[in-house]
Write a protein that holds these residues in place. Structure first.
Motif, PDB file in Angstrom:
ATOM      1  N   HIS A 194     -27.076 -35.835  -7.555  1.00 34.17           N
ATOM      2  CA  HIS A 194     -26.924 -35.297  -8.907  1.00 34.17           C
ATOM      3  C   HIS A 194     -26.557 -36.406  -9.892  1.00 34.17           C
ATOM      4  O   HIS A 194     -25.739 -37.284  -9.574  1.00 34.17           O
ATOM      5  CB  HIS A 194     -25.842 -34.211  -8.929  1.00 34.17           C
ATOM      6  CG  HIS A 194     -26.190 -33.002  -8.120  1.00 34.17           C
ATOM      7  ND1 HIS A 194     -27.009 -32.007  -8.590  1.00 34.17           N
ATOM      8  CD2 HIS A 194     -25.821 -32.655  -6.851  1.00 34.17           C
ATOM      9  CE1 HIS A 194     -27.129 -31.074  -7.649  1.00 34.17           C
ATOM     10  NE2 HIS A 194     -26.425 -31.440  -6.584  1.00 34.17           N
ATOM     11  N   ARG A 195     -27.157 -36.366 -11.063  1.00 38.49           N
ATOM     12  CA  ARG A 195     -26.832 -37.301 -12.134  1.00 38.49           C
ATOM     13  C   ARG A 195     -26.496 -36.561 -13.429  1.00 38.49           C
ATOM     14  O   ARG A 195     -25.744 -37.063 -14.250  1.00 38.49           O
ATOM     15  CB  ARG A 195     -27.998 -38.270 -12.375  1.00 38.49           C
ATOM     16  CG  ARG A 195     -28.335 -39.152 -11.173  1.00 38.49           C
ATOM     17  CD  ARG A 195     -27.176 -40.074 -10.807  1.00 38.49           C
ATOM     18  NE  ARG A 195     -27.489 -40.890  -9.640  1.00 38.49           N
ATOM     19  CZ  ARG A 195     -27.242 -40.542  -8.375  1.00 38.49           C
ATOM     20  NH1 ARG A 195     -26.650 -39.366  -8.129  1.00 38.49           N
ATOM     21  NH2 ARG A 195     -27.562 -41.324  -7.385  1.00 38.49           N
ATOM     22  N   ARG A 196     -27.075 -35.397 -13.625  1.00 35.31           N
ATOM     23  CA  ARG A 196     -26.770 -34.584 -14.809  1.00 35.31           C
ATOM     24  C   ARG A 196     -25.757 -33.522 -14.383  1.00 35.31           C
ATOM     25  O   ARG A 196     -26.113 -32.400 -14.009  1.00 35.31           O
ATOM     26  CB  ARG A 196     -28.052 -33.974 -15.382  1.00 35.31           C
ATOM     27  CG  ARG A 196     -29.036 -35.033 -15.890  1.00 35.31           C
ATOM     28  CD  ARG A 196     -30.152 -34.414 -16.713  1.00 35.31           C
ATOM     29  NE  ARG A 196     -30.990 -33.521 -15.907  1.00 35.31           N
ATOM     30  CZ  ARG A 196     -32.041 -33.924 -15.201  1.00 35.31           C
ATOM     31  NH1 ARG A 196     -32.372 -35.211 -15.182  1.00 35.31           N
ATOM     32  NH2 ARG A 196     -32.759 -33.060 -14.522  1.00 35.31           N
ATOM     33  N   ILE A 197     -24.493 -33.936 -14.424  1.00 36.01           N
ATOM     34  CA  ILE A 197     -23.411 -33.103 -13.909  1.00 36.01           C
ATOM     35  C   ILE A 197     -22.597 -32.544 -15.072  1.00 36.01           C
ATOM     36  O   ILE A 197     -21.993 -33.296 -15.845  1.00 36.01           O
ATOM     37  CB  ILE A 197     -22.491 -33.904 -12.970  1.00 36.01           C
ATOM     38  CG1 ILE A 197     -23.312 -34.522 -11.823  1.00 36.01           C
ATOM     39  CG2 ILE A 197     -21.381 -33.011 -12.412  1.00 36.01           C
ATOM     40  CD1 ILE A 197     -22.507 -35.482 -10.951  1.00 36.01           C
ATOM     41  N   ALA A 198     -22.601 -31.233 -15.207  1.00 37.87           N
ATOM     42  CA  ALA A 198     -21.783 -30.582 -16.228  1.00 37.87           C
ATOM     43  C   ALA A 198     -20.350 -30.455 -15.720  1.00 37.87           C
ATOM     44  O   ALA A 198     -20.107 -30.416 -14.507  1.00 37.87           O
ATOM     45  CB  ALA A 198     -22.352 -29.210 -16.571  1.00 37.87           C
ATOM     46  N   TYR A 199     -19.403 -30.375 -16.645  1.00 38.03           N
ATOM     47  CA  TYR A 199     -18.008 -30.240 -16.261  1.00 38.03           C
ATOM     48  C   TYR A 199     -17.328 -29.220 -17.167  1.00 38.03           C
ATOM     49  O   TYR A 199     -17.308 -29.385 -18.392  1.00 38.03           O
ATOM     50  CB  TYR A 199     -17.275 -31.581 -16.359  1.00 38.03           C
ATOM     51  CG  TYR A 199     -15.899 -31.559 -15.739  1.00 38.03           C
ATOM     52  CD1 TYR A 199     -15.730 -31.758 -14.379  1.00 38.03           C
ATOM     53  CD2 TYR A 199     -14.764 -31.292 -16.504  1.00 38.03           C
ATOM     54  CE1 TYR A 199     -14.481 -31.715 -13.791  1.00 38.03           C
ATOM     55  CE2 TYR A 199     -13.509 -31.247 -15.935  1.00 38.03           C
ATOM     56  CZ  TYR A 199     -13.369 -31.458 -14.572  1.00 38.03           C
ATOM     57  OH  TYR A 199     -12.135 -31.402 -13.983  1.00 38.03           O
ATOM     58  N   VAL A 200     -16.787 -28.166 -16.568  1.00 38.74           N
ATOM     59  CA  VAL A 200     -16.008 -27.177 -17.309  1.00 38.74           C
ATOM     60  C   VAL A 200     -14.544 -27.533 -17.116  1.00 38.74           C
ATOM     61  O   VAL A 200     -13.955 -27.257 -16.068  1.00 38.74           O
ATOM     62  CB  VAL A 200     -16.301 -25.750 -16.838  1.00 38.74           C
ATOM     63  CG1 VAL A 200     -15.481 -24.750 -17.655  1.00 38.74           C
ATOM     64  CG2 VAL A 200     -17.782 -25.436 -16.956  1.00 38.74           C
ATOM     65  N   ALA A 201     -13.982 -28.200 -18.111  1.00 37.02           N
ATOM     66  CA  ALA A 201     -12.604 -28.679 -18.035  1.00 37.02           C
ATOM     67  C   ALA A 201     -11.628 -27.575 -18.412  1.00 37.02           C
ATOM     68  O   ALA A 201     -12.002 -26.570 -19.027  1.00 37.02           O
ATOM     69  CB  ALA A 201     -12.425 -29.888 -18.955  1.00 37.02           C
ATOM     70  N   GLY A 202     -10.380 -27.770 -18.061  1.00 40.25           N
ATOM     71  CA  GLY A 202      -9.339 -26.827 -18.452  1.00 40.25           C
ATOM     72  C   GLY A 202      -8.975 -27.001 -19.915  1.00 40.25           C
ATOM     73  O   GLY A 202      -9.588 -27.792 -20.645  1.00 40.25           O
ATOM     74  N   PRO A 203      -7.966 -26.286 -20.384  1.00 42.22           N
ATOM     75  CA  PRO A 203      -7.563 -26.378 -21.793  1.00 42.22           C
ATOM     76  C   PRO A 203      -7.158 -27.797 -22.169  1.00 42.22           C
ATOM     77  O   PRO A 203      -6.480 -28.477 -21.386  1.00 42.22           O
ATOM     78  CB  PRO A 203      -6.365 -25.427 -21.877  1.00 42.22           C
ATOM     79  CG  PRO A 203      -6.505 -24.511 -20.708  1.00 42.22           C
ATOM     80  CD  PRO A 203      -7.151 -25.312 -19.625  1.00 42.22           C
ATOM     81  N   PRO A 204      -7.548 -28.283 -23.336  1.00 44.89           N
ATOM     82  CA  PRO A 204      -7.110 -29.619 -23.757  1.00 44.89           C
ATOM     83  C   PRO A 204      -5.612 -29.652 -23.989  1.00 44.89           C
ATOM     84  O   PRO A 204      -4.992 -28.629 -24.279  1.00 44.89           O
ATOM     85  CB  PRO A 204      -7.888 -29.845 -25.063  1.00 44.89           C
ATOM     86  CG  PRO A 204      -8.205 -28.471 -25.564  1.00 44.89           C
ATOM     87  CD  PRO A 204      -8.379 -27.622 -24.353  1.00 44.89           C
ATOM     88  N   GLY A 205      -5.017 -30.841 -23.842  1.00 43.38           N
ATOM     89  CA  GLY A 205      -3.583 -30.978 -24.076  1.00 43.38           C
ATOM     90  C   GLY A 205      -2.723 -30.548 -22.914  1.00 43.38           C
ATOM     91  O   GLY A 205      -1.506 -30.443 -23.047  1.00 43.38           O
ATOM     92  N   LEU A 206      -3.336 -30.323 -21.737  1.00 53.28           N
ATOM     93  CA  LEU A 206      -2.597 -29.925 -20.543  1.00 53.28           C
ATOM     94  C   LEU A 206      -2.720 -31.055 -19.517  1.00 53.28           C
ATOM     95  O   LEU A 206      -3.810 -31.601 -19.306  1.00 53.28           O
ATOM     96  CB  LEU A 206      -3.165 -28.627 -19.983  1.00 53.28           C
ATOM     97  CG  LEU A 206      -2.275 -27.797 -19.055  1.00 53.28           C
ATOM     98  CD1 LEU A 206      -1.044 -27.295 -19.791  1.00 53.28           C
ATOM     99  CD2 LEU A 206      -3.051 -26.623 -18.477  1.00 53.28           C
ATOM    100  N   SER A 207      -1.624 -31.396 -18.859  1.00 49.89           N
ATOM    101  CA  SER A 207      -1.616 -32.547 -17.953  1.00 49.89           C
ATOM    102  C   SER A 207      -2.635 -32.416 -16.831  1.00 49.89           C
ATOM    103  O   SER A 207      -3.331 -33.379 -16.500  1.00 49.89           O
ATOM    104  CB  SER A 207      -0.214 -32.750 -17.369  1.00 49.89           C
ATOM    105  OG  SER A 207       0.203 -31.611 -16.623  1.00 49.89           O
TER     106      SER A 207
END
Length: 357
Positions: A194-207
């Motif tokens: 895989h090279r086109r990998i999407a990322y669903v990150a958590g809420p910004p500003g959280l460690s």
């Protein structure tokens, strides 16, 4: 010259009796008034007299456990194992009462619950989950934790970074290797092609969100320095719930930027991602690979079983219980790092033939 109770009262604009109620705890005082008194105490450096200080240091068998959301399996597993481990280790050890406080991740709720636990003379406190990385909140939280720890009640930070507190206070930190886990997960997807990998990150500003996203990007950059920028349009910040994963996947599809894999901030988000992709007619993993994080119990029962990163929640709960009861001493520096482990299952596979580089 020592600061007097009357001086604190004058600084806060309240009566000496009100200051006494706030300091002694267990008495109803309006939130705004309590805050003014606490600020005055800290600004003036007020210290109670010896006998009163000794009385304030008397603690109960109550252990406060702060969680973001007890309905979230992450916190359910952690708090459950912690509570079970709080049982008496021997006949001479008292049974402790665990009180779970649901903060919904709100900084104000963390401070409010800690204030209540201090007023109840809690025998220990465990704060779990990612920390809100706001400088003002970190300062306020460190001050509140220091006040509790100064009474002799141990405080354990579990799954979050250490706080700037004075050396010698009974404050221990349990850190998960979120960054390393995310790195290994991204490496796994890259090794599959895989090279086109999407990322669903958590809420910004959280460690925890920051650490997991950083590990993901580290792996992309090590493989190809251009990959982080290439995949940047495929990164979406969302909450930690299944519905947030569903909405994030729909947003990725609306952006019309091709992707062959989705790494998710946690397992609940991954299940929402899978639902949205299937609704769009995509197969898992034949068309798109999906991975989660945490390795919650339901991961082996999804179809296909979810590739994820195992966070040692049960072990962390047991360790937190042993630290907060004093059965175990923290290591030098007070920080224990627990490793994470990649769990490869059926939800990840090589990308479709036509999409491989």
């Amino acid at each position: 010259m020592a600061v007097t109770l009357a001086e604190v009262a004058a600084h806060a604009g309240v009566s000496s009796a009100t200051v006494s109620r706030v300091l002694n705890g267990g008495y109803p005082v309006a939130g705004g008034t309590r805050t003014r008194v606490e600020q005055a105490v800290e600004e003036l450096g007020y210290v109670a007299n010896g006998p009163a200080r000794a009385l304030a240091a008397a603690t109960s068998d109550l252990i406060g456990v702060l969680v973001h959301d007890i309905a979230d399996s992450f916190f359910g597993v952690l708090a459950g194992s912690l509570q079970q481990a709080l049982g008496p280790a021997g006949r001479a050890e008292p049974r402790r009462l665990a009180v779970v406080c649901n903060t919904e991740g709100a900084p104000a709720a963390e401070i409010a619950y800690l204030t209540l636990l201090e007023g109840q003379r809690a025998g220990g406190v465990v704060l779990t989950g990612g920390a809100v990385e706001d400088p003002d909140h970190i300062t306020a939280l460190a001050a509140r934790v220091s006040r509790i720890a100064a009474t002799g009640a141990p405080v354990v930070l579990c799954g979050r970074p250490p706080l700037p507190v004075d050396d010698g206070l009974p404050v221990a930190t349990i850190v998960f290797d979120d960054r390393g886990g995310a790195f290994r997960l991204a490496e796994h997807l890259l090794a599959l092609g895989h090279r086109r990998i999407a990322y669903v990150a958590g809420p910004p500003g959280l460690s925890s969100s920051r650490e997991r996203l950083a590990g993901h990007r580290d792996a992309l950059a090590r493989h190809d320095p251009a990959l982080p920028e290439t995949c940047a349009p495929l990164t979406v910040h969302a909450g930690f719930e299944r519905a947030a994963g569903y909405d994030a996947a729909r947003e990725l599809l609306r952006r019309a930027v091709p992707f062959t894999a989705v790494a998710s901030a946690n397992d609940a988000v991954a299940t929402g991602v899978v639902a949205a992709l299937r609704e769009a007619g995509l197969r898992i993993p034949e068309d798109v690979s999906v991975a989660g994080f945490d390795d919650l119990p339901f991961c082996v029962d999804t179809a296909p079983a979810l590739t994820t990163v195992r966070v040692p929640l049960r072990e962390a709960g047991i360790l937190a219980a042993n630290l907060v009861t004093g059965r175990r001493s923290p290591p030098p520096g007070g920080i224990t790092t627990l490793p994470t482990e990649l769990m490869v299952r059926g939800s990840t596979a090589p990308p479709p033939e036509g999409s491989r580089p």
